[in-house]
Write an enzyme that holds these catalytic residues in place. Structure first.
Site, PDB file in Angstrom:
ATOM      1  CD  GLU A  17      -4.689  -7.821   1.729  1.00 45.38           C
ATOM      2  OE1 GLU A  17      -5.539  -7.086   2.249  1.00 45.38           O
ATOM      3  OE2 GLU A  17      -3.461  -7.597   1.799  1.00 45.38           O
TER       4      GLU A  17
ATOM      5  CG  ASP B 279     -12.741  -8.700   1.674  1.00 44.12           C
ATOM      6  OD1 ASP B 279     -12.536  -7.810   0.822  1.00 44.12           O
ATOM      7  OD2 ASP B 279     -12.380  -8.578   2.860  1.00 44.12           O
TER       8      ASP B 279
ATOM      9  CG  HIS C 238      -9.884  -5.582   0.548  1.00 44.74           C
ATOM     10  ND1 HIS C 238     -10.137  -6.723   1.273  1.00 44.74           N
ATOM     11  CD2 HIS C 238      -8.579  -5.292   0.734  1.00 44.74           C
ATOM     12  CE1 HIS C 238      -9.021  -7.102   1.901  1.00 44.74           C
ATOM     13  NE2 HIS C 238      -8.061  -6.261   1.576  1.00 44.74           N
TER      14      HIS C 238
ATOM     15  CG  ASN D 178      -0.678  -6.990  -1.455  1.00 40.30           C
ATOM     16  OD1 ASN D 178      -1.251  -7.619  -2.346  1.00 40.30           O
ATOM     17  ND2 ASN D 178      -1.184  -6.857  -0.236  1.00 40.30           N
TER      18      ASN D 178
ATOM     19  CD  GLU E  91      -2.973  -1.144   2.285  1.00 36.72           C
ATOM     20  OE1 GLU E  91      -2.927  -0.247   3.151  1.00 36.72           O
ATOM     21  OE2 GLU E  91      -3.849  -2.024   2.274  1.00 36.72           O
TER      22      GLU E  91
HETATM   23  C1  XIL Z   1      -6.423  -6.005   8.270  1.00 37.79           C
HETATM   24  C2  XIL Z   1      -6.791  -7.152   9.184  1.00 37.79           C
HETATM   25  O1  XIL Z   1      -7.727  -7.971   8.525  1.00 37.79           O
HETATM   26  C3  XIL Z   1      -7.353  -6.614  10.475  1.00 37.79           C
HETATM   27  O2  XIL Z   1      -7.523  -7.688  11.416  1.00 37.79           O
HETATM   28  C4  XIL Z   1      -6.432  -5.566  11.075  1.00 37.79           C
HETATM   29  O3  XIL Z   1      -7.056  -4.994  12.205  1.00 37.79           O
HETATM   30  C5  XIL Z   1      -6.106  -4.485  10.066  1.00 37.79           C
HETATM   31  O4  XIL Z   1      -5.556  -5.090   8.907  1.00 37.79           O
HETATM   32  N1  XIL Z   1      -5.031  -4.466   3.615  1.00 37.79           N
HETATM   33  C6  XIL Z   1      -4.059  -5.315   4.101  1.00 37.79           C
HETATM   34  C7  XIL Z   1      -4.328  -6.171   5.281  1.00 37.79           C
HETATM   35  O5  XIL Z   1      -3.000  -5.432   3.474  1.00 37.79           O
HETATM   36  O6  XIL Z   1      -3.183  -6.379   6.069  1.00 37.79           O
HETATM   37  C8  XIL Z   1      -5.431  -5.587   6.120  1.00 37.79           C
HETATM   38  O7  XIL Z   1      -5.732  -6.530   7.146  1.00 37.79           O
HETATM   39  C9  XIL Z   1      -6.643  -5.267   5.284  1.00 37.79           C
HETATM   40  C10 XIL Z   1      -6.304  -4.243   4.239  1.00 37.79           C
END
Ligand code: XIL
Length: 298
Positions: free
Chosen positions: A232, A234, A205, A169, A127
């Site tokens: 990741e 969802d 996401h 990422n 990020e």
């Molecule tokens: C999130 C986790 O799911 C949570 O439990 C934590 O509180 C915050 O981080 N992008 C990412 C992940 O790269 O590491 C994040 O994970 C979600 C967004």
């Protein structure tokens, strides 16, 4: 069949999930994990605040609980994440300049060395690009150490674990847009100059719709000579959830250099997106329509 077995039959891809060490005593959770998935990512346990709670003093106990389980079951491991502006340990948050630069490179070296030989892919940097139309870097204490901090991190990671794929990422990169193009330009530059980068992770996401050029975006990165991975995934619950999961699955299968897909949790009740029910299993561990849709797409 299962998600992992079906993905493996599709060109040796994986289908994984983010898991939390604190849930590993839950048998419903573990049964789904062991049955369906052949890759894991530690949801929080390999982040900087977890692994280096005080400067140069390391704690891998929770990361190891996840890694050891994965190794015992033959699951691939995504290391997540060596450097990220969030979840920095308190001691690093106020640091800057050359002191922070050496602390962060030390962190990359020590963590990647500790897990050397066990990690399929590392999120070396997470990020680092800004949202919106600039296509530029996000401001952070890491960025303020100098624009070359990302390539310095990748070089340190390569030296520490030459066998892991090294990835950049990010999120909001689910189509061709200013942010994904900024990242694309960085990857192209790294490949041209020989900075060691092997892959780009697309967090994915997603909300209730998906960009029409999701697959084309993956393909343009693959065409630079890097692997791509959905890291990741969802998707907000809604009438389109099952379709969006299937669209992402097909996009990965259609891009030869897409190695696999990771969903960000197992059951809806495990998700960081509280109330959005964005995963493949409901809170009781039952398969949702989205699960069946992914499995038929595989
Ligand atoms: C999130 C986790 O799911 C949570 O439990 C934590 O509180 C915050 O981080 N992008 C990412 C992940 O790269 O590491 C994040 O994970 C979600 C967004």
């Amino acid at each position: 069949s299962t998600l992992g077995a079906s993905a493996a039959e599709r060109g040796g891809r994986y289908f994984g999930a983010a898991i939390a060490a604190g849930r590993m005593g839950d048998s419903t959770y573990m049964n789904i994990l062991n049955r369906e998935f052949n890759q894991v990512t530690a949801e929080n346990e390999m982040k900087w605040d977890a692994t280096e709670p005080s400067r140069n003093s390391f704690n891998f106990s929770n990361g190891d609980r996840i890694a050891n389980h994965a190794i015992s079951r033959g699951m691939k491991i995504r290391g997540h994440a060596l450097l990220w502006h969030q979840q920095e340990p308190t001691w690093a948050r106020g640091m800057e300049g050359s002191d922070l630069r050496s602390a962060m490179i030390n962190h990359v070296t020590r963590v990647a060395t500790y897990y050397r030989g066990k990690i399929h892919s590392w999120d070396v940097v997470n990020e680092a690009f800004a949202d919106g139309g600039s296509g530029g870097r996000r401001d952070s204490n890491l960025q303020r150490t100098g624009n070359d901090w990302i390539e310095a991190a990748f070089r340190a990671a390569r030296a520490a674990d030459p066998g892991a794929k090294l990835c950049y990422n990010d999120y909001n990169t689910d189509g061709i847009n200013a942010k994904s193009t900024g990242i694309y330009n960085m990857v192209r530059d790294f490949k041209q100059r020989g900075v060691p980068i092997d892959c780009v992770g697309f967090q994915s996401h997603l909300g209730t719709s998906i960009s029409g050029d999701y697959q084309a975006n993956l393909q343009r990165f693959a065409d630079l000579g890097v692997d791509v991975q959905i890291t990741e995934l969802d998707v907000a619950q809604g009438s389109n959830q099952a379709n969006i999961f299937a669209t992402v699955t097909r996009a990965c299968l259609n891009v030869a250099r897409c190695n696999g897909i990771t969903v960000w949790g197992i059951r809806d009740s495990d998700s960081w997106r509280t109330g959005e029910n964005p995963l493949l299993f409901d809170s009781s561990g039952n398969k949702k329509a989205a699960y069946n849709s992914v499995l038929s797409a595989l």
